[in-house]
Design an enzyme around this catalytic site. Sequence first.
Site, PDB file in Angstrom:
ATOM      1  N   THR A 143      68.595  69.282 -11.978  1.00 43.99           N
ATOM      2  CA  THR A 143      68.463  67.956 -11.393  1.00 43.99           C
ATOM      3  C   THR A 143      67.093  67.375 -11.718  1.00 43.99           C
ATOM      4  OG1 THR A 143      69.909  68.649  -9.596  1.00 43.99           O
ATOM      5  CG2 THR A 143      68.655  66.620  -9.286  1.00 43.99           C
TER       6      THR A 143
ATOM      7  N   ASP B 241      60.898  68.864 -10.653  1.00 46.11           N
ATOM      8  CA  ASP B 241      60.403  67.643 -10.024  1.00 46.11           C
ATOM      9  C   ASP B 241      60.411  67.714  -8.507  1.00 46.11           C
ATOM     10  OD1 ASP B 241      63.104  67.627  -9.565  1.00 46.11           O
ATOM     11  OD2 ASP B 241      63.401  65.515 -10.078  1.00 46.11           O
TER      12      ASP B 241
ATOM     13  N   ASP C  42      64.820  73.001 -14.595  1.00 52.33           N
ATOM     14  CA  ASP C  42      65.595  72.650 -13.416  1.00 52.33           C
ATOM     15  C   ASP C  42      66.651  71.628 -13.843  1.00 52.33           C
ATOM     16  OD1 ASP C  42      66.264  72.506 -10.656  1.00 52.33           O
ATOM     17  OD2 ASP C  42      65.167  70.616 -10.534  1.00 52.33           O
TER      18      ASP C  42
END
Length: 815
Positions: free
Chosen positions: A309, A550, A307
């Site tokens: 970000t 996250d 991912d």
Amino acid sequence: MREENRGQLSSALAQGLSDAEVAERVAAGKTNDVPARAARSVSEIVRANVLTRINAILGVLFLIVLATGSLINGLFGLLIVANSAIGIIQELRAKRTLDELAIVGQARPTVRRMSGTTELPPSEVVLDDVIELGPGDQIVVDGTILEETNLEVDESLLTGEADAIAKDAGDDVMSGSFVVAGSGAYRATKVGREAYAAKLAEEASKFTLVKSELRSGINKILQFITYLLVPAGLLIIYTQLFTTGADWRESVLRMVGALVPMVPEGLVLMTSIAFAVGVVRLGRRQCLVQELPAIEGLARVDVVCADKTGTLTENGMRLAETKTLAEPRAGGQERSDRGNDTDDVLAQLAADDAHPNASIAAIAEAHPTAPGWTATATAPFKSATKWSGASYGEHANWVIGAPDVLLDPAAPEAEEAERLGAQGLRVLLLASSDRAVDAPDAPGVVTPVALVVLEQRVRPDARDTLDYFASQHVTVKVISGDNAVSVGAVAGTLGLRGEAMDARKLPAEPDDLAAALEECTTFGRVRPDQKRAMVHALQSRGHTVAMTGDGVNDVLALKDADIGVAMGSGSSASRAVAQIVLLDNKFATLPYVVGEGRRVIGNIERVSNLFLTKTVYSVLLAMAVGLAGLASAIFGTDPLPFPFQPIHVTIAAWFTIGIPAFVLSLAPNNERAHTGFVRRVMTSALPSGVVVGTTTFVSYLLAYEGRAATPTQQTQASTAALITLLVGAVWVLAVVARPYEWWRVALVAVSGLAYVLIFSVPMAQELFLLDPSNATVTTTALVVGLIGAAVIEVVWWAQGAMLGERRRLWRSADL
């Protein structure tokens, strides 16, 4: 009436429990006492390491030897103590590390009590506590909703249904689910082992060491060994007790001497130690391994889905610019007065977001003072819709989100956002809407007002990490909910090459999706359900997939990936489902996890070669002696006692297997992991074991003087057989230790010199029942042993040629 009851329920419990009520529930045992994940108790660890099948076999043989009165031959009994003690100590170290890290990494629910609202460990939640919820929060106990604002909960981890479920006051929520949008509070109605998820997870949360490809391979090897042990053991027991005609003590000792080396007493132990030490080493790097096989699994990964970000970029952002847009009126005139100041709108939207994401937090930091409007409706941000907003009555309806979602991609504003995104910036659109944001068809028709440009900070260690994966032939796919052009620009700055694709254009058919994933490197505007589908598509092509993330939108993909890696600062839901949690939030920790997995896999393969070789030559020698014994019983030839007593096989294992295996199991090893563990171990160990066993038997036959042999001659024959065995076994160690480094050469040399010392010192000769004084017999044994070593060397090179594996004597820079 129902709404009135809900209001009474909410007001009655809004302030939560008092300290006295909490103490009362603690005293009554109404606490959230749940089993710890990936851990077992001290008593379970002790039992698992003491009460083993191997310890039981060795224990019985030890008692049999003690009955003969020969204490020195019972020296192998120390293996029981050593195996158990080392295993217990290492596993307790690993448990302590896991427990300490788990406390840091666990979800901490926000509990509202009369004494104040604070984050508490899940174990301190009691029955009837009021727990507040926000996006990404994991629901830690079962309960009933008291308050909610656009609250949506994902129960896919419990039910398998991926659709978010809207929750109203009075609805039930189950532990193990998590919040995807909105906020609220709920009252705990079931805690501890009574909670739904705790009942489901109690078995799954137990120690998971045995569930791995490596452990499964070792179990297959042990099954193979068992098939060899039974016939060989029965044959040697019969021939040594009933055909040799020797004293019962002598017969029993030689029988035990045949059986002891057949047992791979250290194989499982060394594997357990390697895993446990891996946990401790990674723990020092603030890496929580929630399921131990993840150490091994990540070493086998060939695709990492990262991912953007929070993984490649830092969570924090900075508001770089707010670009006010001019909207053409009919007739070509431009409207400049929008009735609301853009900064005021942004400040109010940020102030009204109780659980801001990184983008809204950056806006709030830049615009800390809000005008104080009253929101009449709010819409939280959702990964599926890519926008959030609020309605302020006379101050209009406002939405903020992805320009390419809220606008026609061909609109000038969307094209400008695309241009800015191509520079690696995150761009949001602030727009007014013609209807309330909570309307069923919201956002409706939107009017662009401003582009909010945010700067993302690339993690300083991201480039080195991506370079490492590239050098190890691990493919990295960047999967993000952001604009595809922006994602591709960020990936490009990190040296990641490949096509970028908007996930809204991805095919739904699994085969077509897998083909698209093979072609492109970065993907933007990916929905949570698409992330999961992408993981499945890659797995369908035979890839071993790791997913890093996250956020709450990563949970489904983290759960279904072969290895899920969550950031410690991420949502509690993502940490809960991941096998590995990087508590220091460093993507750069992943190479160390890969390296630790490679160390475990590579070293256990070496160790398995040693132990399996020993078992093969022991079984072969026992079968050969046993068949000779049967021949003597049938044809009246001289019986053949087994060449070794227990002390002989004990010292043989010291420096060819025991100490070297321990060193090799913990040594650095960054060789790439390969599939086919069992095949490679078998093809390596079987020929070596056959060569050692055959040469040892030949050496024994050449030295054996028959039924008329004196005790001295019998000892000399046993010594000759042991010399031949040791020469072959040391050479097996020399082959297994390759490619060489200085310490590996030293390990082999010390092992060989240790036996030279044992055979040279008179006290050691007497203690270990050795007699190398017959020069002819000893020389013959050495020659036969060297022939065996030469055959082992030739076989090693020949196997490499047949299997297409490059053989190296010395370690090169790329290993």
